[in-house]
Write an enzyme that holds these catalytic residues in place. Structure first.
Site, mmCIF file in Angstrom:
data_model
loop_
_atom_site.group_PDB
_atom_site.id
_atom_site.type_symbol
_atom_site.label_atom_id
_atom_site.label_comp_id
_atom_site.label_asym_id
_atom_site.label_seq_id
_atom_site.Cartn_x
_atom_site.Cartn_y
_atom_site.Cartn_z
ATOM 1 N N GLY B 69 0.780 -1.238 0.000
ATOM 2 C CA GLY B 69 0.000 0.000 0.000
ATOM 3 C C GLY B 69 0.807 1.281 0.000
ATOM 4 C CD GLN B 70 4.933 1.921 2.156
ATOM 5 O OE1 GLN B 70 5.061 3.138 2.268
ATOM 6 N NE2 GLN B 70 4.697 1.133 3.179
ATOM 7 C CE LYS B 71 1.351 9.965 -0.915
ATOM 8 N NZ LYS B 71 1.999 11.147 -0.357
#
Lengths: 334, 186
Positions: B69-71
């Protein structure tokens, strides 16, 4: 004789077949150009009607419920328009498909602008429960006020987690020995020193400048966003660092720390001390060095070679053990 | 339509479901998946890429895709949309500051046409943390009531960390998803 008639039949059939061929050949492309132009004219009709609707909505601005409905209608018509393009994309020339899609997205954008402009955004926040203090001396009960949906939503204050916020040039100390602490937030600090003694579950760090942050074991995760010119000393199960610049991190982590959109960040092993830290570290499952402080994953650098955004802090430049049990002492250390 | 119905028939036979697990970074997706699978959760690095876990539950086979889910890697979520039966959105209930981000990303996701048939389960994770929002509060923040009527959705609180409540919620996901699946392709 029979052969002869058979032959003739075949011949006739063939002639007929051939005679039909040019026809079908000529009608086919025609029909396609026809439908292309009909699709395009249909498209432009729909487009003008949507534009008209968009213009109309200005006049509805005083009537919010209707306006909302109106905007929904427009949004639906735009979707229909998009569908029309999609359904006919195989027969439209690619140029037309491109321009049509551009028009669709432009319409969407203008609808978006319009709704932003006309319908006040309902931002989430928490209501302060109205204190039910009914003035006793009023004989006539107040008639119930009709609910006003848009107003309360915008003015509500956001609930905040415990933490240090909006400070300049201070030493901020929090001690959580033996008390159950959930999340802790450290945000919008400039030239501060933060000491968190004891163990917390989750730590959120946001917008720090020229700060020093010393943290006891975090049993959950640490999330750091926007830090510049800072020194962090922290132990945690997970550490995520976003948008950090020119900062040093002294870490003990059970998993790999990660950086994203950061540069000039340097890493070294954990070096914090206060009476009882060993016990706190053990309690958090962070009593042994994992060596993960140097296994940094850079999400902006997914290659085998070393990322240019981070480095190991040379031993000669590292601070010694930072003892935060004594305020003055620690100030001299760094 | 022909091919699609064939694929559906095959799927019905296999009772295989694909569940996509997404959410902001630090929400606990990987921890939840490992917990469901009864694995060790003490050392989990932020997910770079994705993990797949296949879990047998009753007569179903669940393929859980846990995507980082990291940007930086959110833009790759779209690569996993195809043939997703169930969507699990994980929220860090203690991260009050980024709830706006969370809502924005969820809204973007639900706009995706390829996910239009997928049922949505929202896990309000980290309920064990003092100060975390309740599932009801999260539902309000994310404005779930305003969601498209055609989508099946549900929000459940859980804690992948303590596991106690977590296990209950895990059972709920599967029951929920299974029921949905059953209704769709019976």
């Amino acid at each position: 004789m029979e052969d002869e008639t058979e032959k003739q039949k075949k011949h006739l059939a063939m002639v007929e077949r051939l005679s039909k061929r040019p026809q079908s050949r000529s009608t086919k492309p025609e029909s396609s150009t026809e439908s292309t132009s009909s699709v395009l004219s249909h498209f432009s009709q729909l487009k003008t009607s949507i534009e008209f609707q968009l213009q109309q909505s200005q006049s509805l601005s005083s009537d919010p419920p209707n306006l909302k409905l109106h905007c929904q209608n427009i949004s639906e018509s735009i979707s229909d328009l998009e569908k029309l393009v999609a359904q006919n994309s195989y027969l439209l020339p690619s140029y037309d498909v491109r321009t049509s899609l551009k028009i669709v997205s432009d319409l969407r954008q203008s609808l978006q602008n319009l709704t932003n402009q006309l319908i006040p955004k309902t931002r989430f926040s928490f209501k302060n429960k109205p204190t039910k203090k009914v003035p006793k001396d009023t004989a006539i009960p107040q008639p119930k006020q009709p609910p006003q949906p848009s107003i309360p939503d915008t003015r509500l204050a956001t609930r905040e987690s415990p933490g240090f916020r909006n400070k300049v040039g201070e030493v901020l100390v929090a001690e959580f020995r033996g008390s159950e602490v959930g999340e802790f937030a450290v945000s919008d600090l400039d030239s501060c020193e933060v000491r968190i003694i004891g163990s917390v579950r989750a730590l959120f760090v946001h917008r720090l400048k020229n700060c020093r942050v010393y943290v006891g074991p975090v049993t959950g995760s640490v999330l750091i966003e926007e830090a510049e010119g800072c020194v962090f000393v922290m132990a945690s199960h997970q550490i995520r660092i976003h948008s950090a610049r020119k900062s040093d991190f002294y870490l003990r982590v059970r998993s790999k720390p990660i950086i994203e959109d950061s540069n000039g960040v340097r890493f070294a092993p954990y070096c914090l001390s206060y009476p009882g830290i060993e016990e706190d570290l053990r309690g958090a499952g962070l009593d042994t060095e994992t060596g993960n402080w140097e296994n940094v994953d850079d999400f902006r650098w997914l290659r085998a070679v070393q990322s240019p955004n981070w480095s190991v802090l040379p031993e000669s430049e590292r601070v010694g053990i930072v003892d935060v049990s004594n305020l003055k002492n620690a100030d001299e250390e760094i | 339509m022909g091919l699609l119905s064939i694929i559906r028939k095959i799927k019905r036979k296999e009772k295989e479901m694909r569940i996509l697990m997404v959410g902001l970074d630090n929400s606990g997706k990987t921890t939840i998946v490992l917990k469901i699978n009864g694995e060790d959760t003490s050392v989990i690095s932020p997910t770079l890429g994705f993990n797949i876990k296949t879990i047998a539950y009753q007569k179903y086979t669940l393929n859980i895709w846990d995507v980082g889910g990291q940007k930086t890697i959110r833009s790759y979520w779209r690569n996993y949309f195809e043939q997703t039966d169930g969507l699990v959105w994980v929220v860090d209930s203690s991260d009050l500051r980024r709830l706006d981000d969370c809502k924005l990303e969820l809204d973007n996701l639900l706009k995706e046409e390829r996910l239009s048939g997928a049922s949505l389960l929202i896990l309000a994770n980290k309920q064990d943390i003092k100060g975390a929002l309740t599932p009801e509060e999260i539902a309000k923040v994310l404005n779930l009531e305003a969601m498209d009527k055609s989508r099946h959705w549900q929000i459940v609180g859980c804690s992948a960390y303590t596991g106690g409540d977590g296990l209950v919620s895990v059972k709920l996901i599967l029951d929920f998803e299974a029921a949905r699946y059953w209704i769709t392709w019976r």
